[in-house]
Design a protein around this motif. Structure first.
Motif, PDB file in Angstrom:
ATOM      1  N   SER A 167     -12.711  55.020   4.227  1.00 55.76           N
ATOM      2  CA  SER A 167     -11.319  54.773   4.592  1.00 55.76           C
ATOM      3  C   SER A 167     -10.520  54.200   3.430  1.00 55.76           C
ATOM      4  O   SER A 167      -9.305  54.331   3.385  1.00 55.76           O
ATOM      5  CB  SER A 167     -11.250  53.822   5.779  1.00 55.76           C
ATOM      6  N   HIS A 168     -11.170  53.533   2.517  1.00 61.90           N
ATOM      7  CA  HIS A 168     -10.511  52.911   1.370  1.00 61.90           C
ATOM      8  C   HIS A 168     -11.227  53.400   0.114  1.00 61.90           C
ATOM      9  O   HIS A 168     -12.417  53.139  -0.061  1.00 61.90           O
ATOM     10  CB  HIS A 168     -10.611  51.382   1.494  1.00 61.90           C
ATOM     11  N   GLY A 198      -1.733  52.997   1.254  1.00 60.70           N
ATOM     12  CA  GLY A 198      -2.234  51.774   1.871  1.00 60.70           C
ATOM     13  C   GLY A 198      -2.268  50.610   0.901  1.00 60.70           C
ATOM     14  O   GLY A 198      -1.978  49.501   1.262  1.00 60.70           O
ATOM     15  N   HIS A 199      -2.661  50.813  -0.370  1.00 54.71           N
ATOM     16  CA  HIS A 199      -2.674  49.752  -1.352  1.00 54.71           C
ATOM     17  C   HIS A 199      -1.945  50.210  -2.600  1.00 54.71           C
ATOM     18  O   HIS A 199      -2.058  51.358  -3.003  1.00 54.71           O
ATOM     19  CB  HIS A 199      -4.100  49.393  -1.759  1.00 54.71           C
ATOM     20  N   GLY A 208     -11.891  59.729  -0.440  1.00 56.75           N
ATOM     21  CA  GLY A 208     -11.093  58.733   0.264  1.00 56.75           C
ATOM     22  C   GLY A 208     -10.171  59.385   1.276  1.00 56.75           C
ATOM     23  O   GLY A 208      -9.674  60.491   1.060  1.00 56.75           O
ATOM     24  N   ASP A 247      -7.717  41.181   3.630  1.00 56.36           N
ATOM     25  CA  ASP A 247      -7.454  42.096   2.531  1.00 56.36           C
ATOM     26  C   ASP A 247      -6.981  41.340   1.292  1.00 56.36           C
ATOM     27  O   ASP A 247      -5.906  40.735   1.294  1.00 56.36           O
ATOM     28  CB  ASP A 247      -6.386  43.101   2.972  1.00 56.36           C
ATOM     29  N   ALA A 280      -9.917  46.220   7.093  1.00 53.03           N
ATOM     30  CA  ALA A 280      -8.899  47.180   7.522  1.00 53.03           C
ATOM     31  C   ALA A 280      -9.297  47.756   8.877  1.00 53.03           C
ATOM     32  O   ALA A 280     -10.468  47.799   9.232  1.00 53.03           O
ATOM     33  CB  ALA A 280      -8.760  48.298   6.499  1.00 53.03           C
ATOM     34  N   ILE A 304      -5.763  53.152   5.889  1.00 53.48           N
ATOM     35  CA  ILE A 304      -6.726  52.159   6.326  1.00 53.48           C
ATOM     36  C   ILE A 304      -6.117  51.231   7.344  1.00 53.48           C
ATOM     37  O   ILE A 304      -6.787  50.348   7.858  1.00 53.48           O
ATOM     38  CB  ILE A 304      -7.293  51.363   5.140  1.00 53.48           C
ATOM     39  N   ASN A 347     -16.520  46.137   0.680  1.00 52.88           N
ATOM     40  CA  ASN A 347     -15.937  46.361  -0.656  1.00 52.88           C
ATOM     41  C   ASN A 347     -16.053  45.145  -1.552  1.00 52.88           C
ATOM     42  O   ASN A 347     -15.620  45.192  -2.712  1.00 52.88           O
ATOM     43  CB  ASN A 347     -14.491  46.834  -0.560  1.00 52.88           C
TER      44      ASN A 347
END
Length: 324
Positions: free
Chosen positions: A223-224, A150-151, A240, A74, A276, A244, A297
């Motif tokens: 998922s992201h 998650g981010h 979304g 990631d 992820a 993740i 991604n």
């Protein structure tokens, strides 16, 4: 109860200062390896695969590229070794997407940005809530904060590279900056950027034709939520889901809302990413009796023989397959 948090390299660097931190942490340093382009000329540092792709194509043998990201890891959670921090400081040029990676932002702020090409000065980055704005139907409110857990992307969404036209704009700006640093190669950089723009515009037209041939909403669950720029460019409908990783699973309410989306919009596939855990996506898909598939991604290069245009085409093919 007081939680004792394990210090990260970034926090240690911040606390100790780079000079002292370098002495303490030298043994912990990562590789900061050079790759891609030439081994001489200008030293250029990037922190995501699409940026390195542009540097390799525009700079060619006249740059030495150091990409700080690691394949399959990631990129948002990037942590820098002392060796890598020094590489950032000593580089002729660093490409930065502000807010994308806090450790790189810290390394740059500690020594100044004279050697930095700020991507946001070239590309109009979308706000992090653009997914909600682009999600133009009744599910927008249901997604809410869960869609972004998650981010921490900061104020802007960094994943501009899913729009080839924006990649071409950045390639032009990169050529100009490299030409300032090495005027004797200015024509070479300009010609390379022009060739690359032609290729990226052809890719853009190809994707537009492919997506444009599909009727209907063109909804996809991922998922992201990293594909807002793709959705914006080609009129897709990204949805979304939260979580993740196992520690940021979506709420029960969120799962129920997604079940409604799947039924109402005829979604056949839930997409996940290699970097992820696919646990949430697979569990949700299993419960709903639909398929899972991987999207790339592009933040890191997962396979050496799959470059940016190829991955963009592969992602397109997977999305198209989910609508047939």
């Amino acid at each position: 109860m007081t939680l004792m948090l394990r210090p990260t390299r970034r926090s240690l660097l911040t606390a100790a200062g780079l000079g002292t931190g370098a002495a303490l942490l030298a043994a912990c340093g990562g590789s900061g390896g050079s790759s891609g382009a030439g081994r001489g000329g200008l030293a250029v540092v990037t922190s995501a695969y699409p940026l390195g792709y542009l540097v390799s194509r525009v700079g060619g043998e006249h740059v030495t590229l150091t990409d700080l990201s690691s394949p399959g890891v990631d990129a948002h959670g990037l942590e820098l070794s002392v060796k890598q921090v020094m590489a950032v400081q000593e580089a002729d040029l660093v490409l930065q997407v502000p807010g994308f990676q806090a450790s790189l932002d810290d390394a740059i702020s500690s020594h100044g940005d004279e050697n930095v090409l700020d991507v946001s000065s070239v590309v109009s980055l979308l706000p992090t809530d653009a997914a909600d704005e682009h999600d133009h139907d009744e599910h927008a409110a249901e997604e809410g904060e869960d869609a972004h857990e998650g981010h921490d992307h900061g104020a802007f969404d960094p994943h501009f590279w899913h729009d080839p036209s924006l990649m071409a704009d950045l390639a032009d700006a990169l050529a100009e900056r490299l030409a300032e640093l090495a005027p004797e190669q200015a024509e070479t950089f300009t010609a390379a950027a022009e060739d690359l723009r032609t290729e990226l515009e052809e890719l853009d037209a190809e994707l537009a034709d492919s997506f444009g041939a599909v009727d209907g909403e063109k909804a996809f669950i991922t998922s992201h939520a990293a594909y807002v720029y793709l959705a914006e460019r080609y009129d897709l409908h990204q949805i979304g889901i939260a979580g993740i990783d196992p520690e940021s699973e979506p709420s029960p309410q969120r799962l129920l809302a997604l079940e409604d989306v799947v039924e109402e919009e005829g979604v056949t596939t839930i997409f996940f990413e290699t970097s992820a855990s696919p646990k949430v996506a697979q569990t949700l898909a299993s419960n709903l009796g639909i398929e899972t598939e991987e999207l790339d991604n592009l933040a890191t290069q997962l396979h050496e023989d799959a470059d940016y245009p190829q991955v963009m085409r592969e992602n397109c093919e997977k999305l198209l397959a989910s609508w047939t």
